[in-house]
Design an enzyme around this catalytic site. Structure first.
Site, PDB file in Angstrom:
ATOM      1  CE  LYS A 146      -7.891  -5.772   4.954  1.00 54.74           C
ATOM      2  NZ  LYS A 146      -7.246  -6.632   5.973  1.00 54.74           N
ATOM      3  CB  SER A 223      -3.828  -6.271   4.654  1.00 53.03           C
ATOM      4  OG  SER A 223      -4.745  -7.087   5.367  1.00 53.03           O
ATOM      5  CB  SER A 247      -4.243  -7.655   8.500  1.00 55.65           C
ATOM      6  OG  SER A 247      -3.272  -8.210   7.642  1.00 55.65           O
TER       7      SER A 247
END
Length: 557
Positions: A146, A223, A247
Site C-alpha cells: 500500500k 483507503s 480501510s
C-alpha cells in the site's frame, strides 16, 4: 520473539520437487497450461478444480486466457514454488502478463517496476531454491505494498507527492515491509490509496481513481482500495493494507475479499511516535482465511522499535484454523436501533449472511444499541469522541505539510479539514485543546470498559462493513444516506469507528451481492487480542459459503 537487532531471514531448506503419478515429475507445460486444478492439486497433494464462476456482474474478460497461475491461492502457490513444480520466473511472468491486461481497467497497482528488474529478482529466488534455500512462505510471490508505507527503492507518494513537490525513493523498508521481504516476497510496485489515506474512496491527483472489481463505475472503497481490487482481480496473491477508519474492512466488503484489522500492537509500527495508541494499524487482506492468517503470521510479532507491540509469537496464526463454533454467542448490532443511516437493502443482505452463524451452530441475538458505562453514554458519545480522536491524530500528522503554503494549496479539502479541525475547530466545534484530548481519552476508556463487559456475554459483535453499497466513482463522497445528510467526508463511515476506538480486532467477511451485483460484507469484532478466533471464524465461514471462490469478478472468470 522477534527483535529488530537481529532480523530473521527465515531461511529454510527447499523441499525436493514433488513427483507426480507414476513417478514422473510434472512438466512445466502441464503446470502452466494444464489448468489451476493441475497445479493446485500437486501443491496440496490432491487434485482440485478451479472454483466455478458465478454469473458476471460487470466488466469484460481480458483479451486472451488468464493464466491459471493467478487463480491459485497464495498458500497453494507457495507450496508449488517450494516444491519447484513451477519457477519463480514463471510465476512472475504469469502475474505480469495478467497485470498488463487487467490493471489499466481498474488502476489498482501503481509505481510498477520494470519487468526485466522483476524477472531478474525472480531468477535470484529460483537460484536460492536450487541451493536448497527458501526464505519463507512468500518466497517468489509477487507483492505490492500500500502506497502509504516505505519500500526500499520505491517512492511513497501517499497519493499526494508529485512534481513540483516530489519525493525520492525510500532508502529503507517500513517495519512490516521488512518482514515480508525477509519472508521472500518480490515487490513489484505499490497499491493505490487516497491522498494521505483519507476517505474510503481511492482516488488521488497522482495516479487517479481505482475502480471497483465488480463494477468499474463504482468506488473501490478505501483507503486500501488498490489492495482489495488487486486481490479481487487476481493481480496479487495476497495484499497488505492499513486501517484507521475501516480501510481494511470497507474495501474488502466492496470487492468481495477478506480484510482484517488486527488488535492494536499485533503488527508493530515504527513511526514518528510510538507511545500513543494511534488509530491506524497495518494488516492483511486475502481471498481466503488460510492466506489471511499466513500473512498475519508474517506481519505480527513483537519488535523493540515498537514498545506497545504484542509479545505473542505469531506462529499461532500459521497453524490449523479448525474450530467448533457450536454454542458461541454472537450479537448483531445492525444500525444501532436506527442510529446509523443505512442504504435500503443493505441490512437485509447482511442479516441473510448471519445465517452462516446459525449454520455453524452459533446463537445470534439482536442488540439495538451500544453498551454504556459511567462516562460513556453510547451512541450519544460515539461521534463527538471520534472527532476529537481523529482531528487530534490526523491533524497532528498532517500539520507539518499544512504549514508549507505550497503544499497546503495542493492538499485536498478533506486533509485541510482534519488539520483545521484541530487548530481552529470544525463542524461547529471549537479548536481541540490538550484538555480535550485527555477528556476524550478518558471517555474512550469508559467505552472500552462498557464493551469489555459486553464481551463477557458475547464472543463476537457484528455490524455492516459499510453503511452503503459502493457509490459512483465520480463522487468524492456520499452527501446523504437514505435522505439523511452527511456533514463531513467521513460521517458515512461511522460504523467502522467502533473497533478502532476499542483497539480491537475486526474482520470483514463477504455476505453476497445486491440485485445490481454490488458486493457487501459484515465486520465481526472480537475482544482485544482475540485475533485468532476471527481467523478461525473466517475459515469456518467460507466452509459454509465461499463467496470469494463462487462469485469471482467477471474479469477473471
Amino acid at each position: 520473539m522477534r527483535q529488530h537487532s537481529t532480523p530473521s531471514t527465515a531461511l529454510q531448506p527447499a523441499p525436493r520437487p514433488l513427483r507426480g503419478t507414476g513417478g514422473q515429475a510434472p512438466s512445466r507445460r502441464s503446470l502452466l497450461t494444464g489448468g489451476a486444478g493441475t497445479l493446485a492439486g500437486l501443491a496440496t497433494g490432491a487434485v482440485a478444480a478451479v472454483p466455478p464462476a458465478a454469473a458476471s456482474t460487470a466488466g469484460a474478460a481480458p483479451h486472451g486466457r488468464t493464466s491459471d497461475v493467478v487463480h491459485l491461492d497464495a498458500s497453494a502457490l507457495s507450496r508449488a514454488i517450494a516444491r519447484r513444480q513451477i519457477s519463480c520466473v514463471e510465476v512472475m511472468n504469469a502475474y505480469l502478463d495478467h497485470i498488463e491486461g487487467v490493471n489499466p481497467r481498474f488502476n489498482a497497482l501503481v509505481s510498477l517496476r520494470p519487468r526485466e528488474e522483476l524477472l531478474a529478482e525472480a531468477l535470484g529466488k529460483d537460484r536460492l531454491l536450487a541451493r536448497g534455500v527458501r526464505q519463507g512462505w512468500m518466497h517468489g510471490l509477487p507483492h505490492a505494498v500500500k502506497d502509504l508505507a516505505n519500500v526500499r527503492g520505491l517512492k511513497t507518494t501517499s497519493g499526494f507527492f508529485r512534481p513540483p513537490f516530489d519525493v525520492p525513493p525510500a532508502s529503507a523498508d517500513a517495519l512490516h515491509v521488512e518482514r515480508m521481504r525477509n519472508a521472500g516476497a518480490v515487490f513489484i510496485g505499490k497499491t493505490n490509496t487516497p491522498e494521505f489515506g483519507l476517505g474510503s474512496h481511492t482516488y488521488n491527483e497522482v495516479f487517479g481513481a481505482t475502480l471497483n472489481a465488480y463494477d468499474r463505475s463504482r468506488s473501490a472503497g478505501g483507503s486500501s482500495g488498490g489492495a482489495a481490487v488487486a486481490l479481487a482481480t487476481r493481480m496479487l496473491p495476497v495484499a497488505d493494507g492499513s486501517d484507521f477508519f475501516g480501510s481494511l474492512r470497507n474495501p474488502a466488503g466492496w470487492n468481495n475479499v477478506l480484510g482484517m484489522r488486527p488488535s492494536f500492537g499485533r503488527v508493530p509500527g515504527a513511526g514518528a511516535d510510538v507511545f500513543v495508541q494511534h488509530g491506524g494499524v497495518e494488516g492483511p487482506m486475502a481471498r481466503n482465511a488460510t492466506d489471511l492468517a499466513l500473512l498475519l503470521s508474517t506481519l505480527a510479532g513483537y519488535d523493540e522499535r515498537s514498545p506497545l507491540s504484542i509479545e505473542q509469537e505469531p506462529d499461532v496464526f500459521a497453524g490449523r484454523l479448525r474450530r467448533d463454533f457450536r454454542g458461541a454467542r454472537v450479537a448483531w448490532l445492525g444500525d444501532l436501533g436506527g442510529y446509523l443511516p443505512t442504504e435500503p437493502g443493505l441490512l437485509p443482505l447482511c442479516e441473510q449472511g448471519l445465517r452462516t452463524f446459525s449454520a455453524l451452530g452459533a446463537h445470534v441475538e439482536h442488540l439495538d444499541a451500544l453498551p454504556t458505562a459511567p462516562g460513556f453514554a453510547g451512541t450519544e458519545d460515539l461521534w463527538p469522541l471520534w472527532l476529537v480522536f481523529r482531528h487530534w491524530l490526523i491533524g497532528g500528522i498532517l500539520h507539518p505539510i499544512y504549514q508549507d503554503p505550497l503544499l497546503r494549496a495542493a492538499m485536498k479539502p478533506e486533509a485541510i479539514y482534519e488539520v483545521e479541525g484541530l487548530l481552529n475547530g470544525a463542524d461547529g466545534n471549537p479548536a481541540i485543546t490538550g484538555l480535550d484530548t485527555y477528556t476524550a481519552s478518558v471517555k474512550r476508556t469508559a467505552m472500552y470498559q462498557a464493551f469489555r463487559q459486553l464481551f463477557q456475554t458475547y464472543e463476537f459483535l457484528v455490524l455492516p462493513t459499510s453503511q452503503i453499497f459502493p457509490f459512483e466513482a465520480s463522487t468524492t463522497w456520499p452527501r446523504s444516506i437514505d435522505g439523511v445528510p452527511m456533514p463531513s467526508y467521513h460521517r458515512w463511515m461511522e460504523v467502522t469507528a467502533i473497533a478502532t476506538l476499542l483497539g480491537a480486532p475486526a474482520i470483514s467477511l463477504p455476505v453476497g451481492f445486491d440485485a445490481r451485483g454490488l458486493p457487501a460484507g459484515v465486520q465481526v469484532i472480537a475482544r482485544n487480542h482475540a485475533d485468532l478466533s476471527l481467523l478461525q471464524l473466517a475459515r469456518s465461514w467460507e466452509q459454509v459459503h465461499d463467496w470469494v471462490a463462487s462469485a469471482p469478478a467477471a474479469v477473471v472468470q
